[in-house]
Each structure stands twice: as structure tokens, then as C-alpha cells.
Design a protein around this motif. Structure first.
Motif, mmCIF file in Angstrom:
data_model
loop_
_atom_site.group_PDB
_atom_site.id
_atom_site.type_symbol
_atom_site.label_atom_id
_atom_site.label_comp_id
_atom_site.label_asym_id
_atom_site.label_seq_id
_atom_site.Cartn_x
_atom_site.Cartn_y
_atom_site.Cartn_z
ATOM 1 N N HIS A 149 55.525 1.267 -7.197
ATOM 2 C CA HIS A 149 54.734 0.797 -8.333
ATOM 3 C C HIS A 149 54.967 -0.694 -8.537
ATOM 4 N N PHE A 150 53.863 -1.450 -8.594
ATOM 5 C CA PHE A 150 53.927 -2.892 -8.806
ATOM 6 C C PHE A 150 53.337 -3.241 -10.165
ATOM 7 N N GLU A 151 53.820 -4.351 -10.718
ATOM 8 C CA GLU A 151 53.351 -4.830 -12.003
ATOM 9 C C GLU A 151 52.373 -5.987 -11.808
ATOM 10 N N ASP A 152 51.579 -6.246 -12.858
ATOM 11 C CA ASP A 152 50.749 -7.441 -12.857
ATOM 12 C C ASP A 152 51.642 -8.648 -12.619
ATOM 13 N N GLY A 153 51.229 -9.507 -11.733
ATOM 14 C CA GLY A 153 51.992 -10.721 -11.468
ATOM 15 C C GLY A 153 52.904 -10.626 -10.258
ATOM 16 N N ASP A 154 53.236 -9.392 -9.798
ATOM 17 C CA ASP A 154 54.125 -9.263 -8.645
ATOM 18 C C ASP A 154 53.526 -9.901 -7.397
ATOM 19 N N ARG A 155 52.262 -9.656 -7.171
ATOM 20 C CA ARG A 155 51.623 -10.191 -5.968
ATOM 21 C C ARG A 155 51.628 -11.716 -5.979
ATOM 22 N N LEU A 156 51.364 -12.284 -7.150
ATOM 23 C CA LEU A 156 51.332 -13.737 -7.243
ATOM 24 C C LEU A 156 52.726 -14.330 -7.089
ATOM 25 N N ARG A 157 53.747 -13.634 -7.574
ATOM 26 C CA ARG A 157 55.123 -14.120 -7.392
ATOM 27 C C ARG A 157 55.460 -14.251 -5.903
ATOM 28 N N VAL A 158 55.095 -13.236 -5.135
ATOM 29 C CA VAL A 158 55.348 -13.279 -3.697
ATOM 30 C C VAL A 158 54.525 -14.394 -3.057
ATOM 31 N N ALA A 159 53.278 -14.541 -3.478
ATOM 32 C CA ALA A 159 52.406 -15.587 -2.919
ATOM 33 C C ALA A 159 52.986 -16.971 -3.166
ATOM 34 N N VAL A 160 53.492 -17.203 -4.360
ATOM 35 C CA VAL A 160 54.077 -18.513 -4.685
ATOM 36 C C VAL A 160 55.294 -18.784 -3.797
ATOM 37 N N LYS A 161 56.118 -17.751 -3.556
ATOM 38 C CA LYS A 161 57.271 -17.926 -2.676
ATOM 39 C C LYS A 161 56.830 -18.269 -1.255
ATOM 40 N N LEU A 162 55.779 -17.624 -0.788
ATOM 41 C CA LEU A 162 55.265 -17.926 0.545
ATOM 42 C C LEU A 162 54.795 -19.372 0.628
ATOM 43 N N LEU A 163 54.149 -19.851 -0.420
ATOM 44 C CA LEU A 163 53.699 -21.245 -0.448
ATOM 45 C C LEU A 163 54.896 -22.195 -0.442
#
Length: 214
Positions: free
Chosen positions: A59-73
Motif C-alpha cells: 500500500h502506497f500513500e499520496d506523494g510516495d511516487r513523487l518522493r521516489v521521483a525526486v530522489k531519482l532526479l
């Protein structure tokens, strides 16, 4: 949080980080990755406190995907590769979560009528409302930015006109900027700096366009 070991697969994995619960097989089907790679990605995310395993579903929360994306950047991946698998709702969810964590009363997708306008996120604290428009931009022209800012100012004026005693500040949140910028007194905030922006919000009000009822 270091992700570089599986960065290329992790970018594809962003698509599988679905709120509401996803199994390894579901994740593999959505991302096009194999079961083994999918399991490895899900386990790695869980080890970084991103996602919770309940039974056989992650289960993922709102914002989890963007947190990972920011780390990748931050680890050097091209912004165009990362941004194409994001949705503006990723920005909206993380912005709302940050505001809530800092004791703002938060509303999402607030619809105003006559004329109909929708505001992505509203955060209210100490009698001042922050009205956030979340833009899924990797880059944009100055003219398009000014147009978007003008529309957000119009939404803010409409909100203030409909809300007794309201004092409000229009804010834009996006991905591609390296630092907070201002267009006509409206802050353009990169999502990775939004938490610090909110933390310093009241100390910087004199720099921002503030709208109140006449």
C-alpha cells in the motif's frame, strides 16, 4: 535514501506505485517488469519506509511516487524520463501531505462556482490561506508561466470573494525549477523545496502577492 542500484527499472516502477494496494503480480503487469524485479523493487521501497505490506499487497500513500521521483532526479536521472511517468496528482498529494504535517487545515480539489473554478490544494493556518496550483511541468516558456500565474491569481480572487474574512496567497508548485522564483509576486516553488517554503511561509509573506476582501 539511495536508489541508484536499480534506477532504470525504478523509473518504470513508478507507474506501479498505485494507492489502494498492489500485489507483486499487479505491479509486474503495470510496469512490464518481471516478477523477480518487481519483488526486488517493492521490497527495497518497503525497506526505505515507502509503502506498507499488508498481507500480499503493498500500500502506497499520496506523494510516495513523487518522493521516489525526486530522489531519482537528485541522483542525476534526466528530468524528462522521470516526469513522463508522473501525474499532476502526485504533486497535489505530496503538497497536501506537507501542509497537513505543518498543522495547516487542508482541502483538496476545492470547487468554486459562478464561475466554476477548481483549486488543487488549499491550506489554511493562522487566518491565511495558501492556494496551491500543481503543474506537471518539466520545462515551460515564460509566457506560459505568466498565463498560469494569472489564472491562479484569478482563482485566488474568486476564493477570497466567496470566503468571508479570507486572506489568501496564490502559489504554484512544479518539478523543473531549481529554486523558488516569483512571477508578479506569485511564488513558483519546486516540489522538492515545498516543505522548506511552507516552513518559512509566514516570514516571507511580504514578498508574496496577498489577496484579501476589500
Amino acid at each position: 535514501m539511495m536508489l541508484h542500484v536499480m534506477d532504470a527499472k525504478m523509473i518504470r516502477g513508478l507507474c506501479g506505485m498505485i494507492t489502494g494496494g498492489v500485489s507483486t503480480r499487479d505491479f509486474a503487469a503495470v510496469t512490464g517488469l518481471g516478477d523477480a524485479d518487481s519483488q526486488e523493487i517493492l521490497d527495497m521501497l518497503k525497506s526505505k519506509d515507502i509503502g506498507v505490506l499488508r498481507g500480499s499487497f503493498y500500500h502506497f500513500e499520496d506523494g510516495d511516487r513523487l518522493r521516489v521521483a525526486v530522489k531519482l532526479l537528485e541522483e542525476g536521472h534526466p528530468i524528462d524520463e522521470v516526469s513522463k511517468v508522473l501525474h499532476w496528482r502526485d504533486f497535489e498529494g505530496l503538497a497536501a501531505e506537507i501542509l497537513g504535517s505543518m498543522d495547516f487545515a487542508v482541502m483538496r480539489n476545492l470547487v468554486l462556482t459562478k464561475p466554476r473554478m477548481e483549486i488543487d490544494v488549499v491550506g489554511v493556518r493562522l487566518g491565511i490561506a495558501m492556494l496551491v496550483d500543481c503543474k506537471h511541468w518539466s520545462a515551460t516558456r515564460a509566457s506560459a508561466m505568466r498565463t498560469a500565474v494569472k489564472k491562479q491569481v484569478e482563482r485566488t480572487r474568486h476564493y477570497v470573494a466567496k470566503t468571508q474574512g479570507a486572506v489568501a496567497v496564490p502559489v504554484m508548485v512544479t518539478l523543473y525549477r531549481d529554486a523558488v522564483d516569483f512571477v508578479d509576486g506569485v511564488p513558483i516553488v519546486p516540489i522538492f523545496q515545498f516543505a522548506s517554503f511552507v516552513d518559512e511561509f509566514y516570514g516571507n509573506l511580504d514578498k508574496m502577492q496577498t489577496i484579501r476582501r476589500d
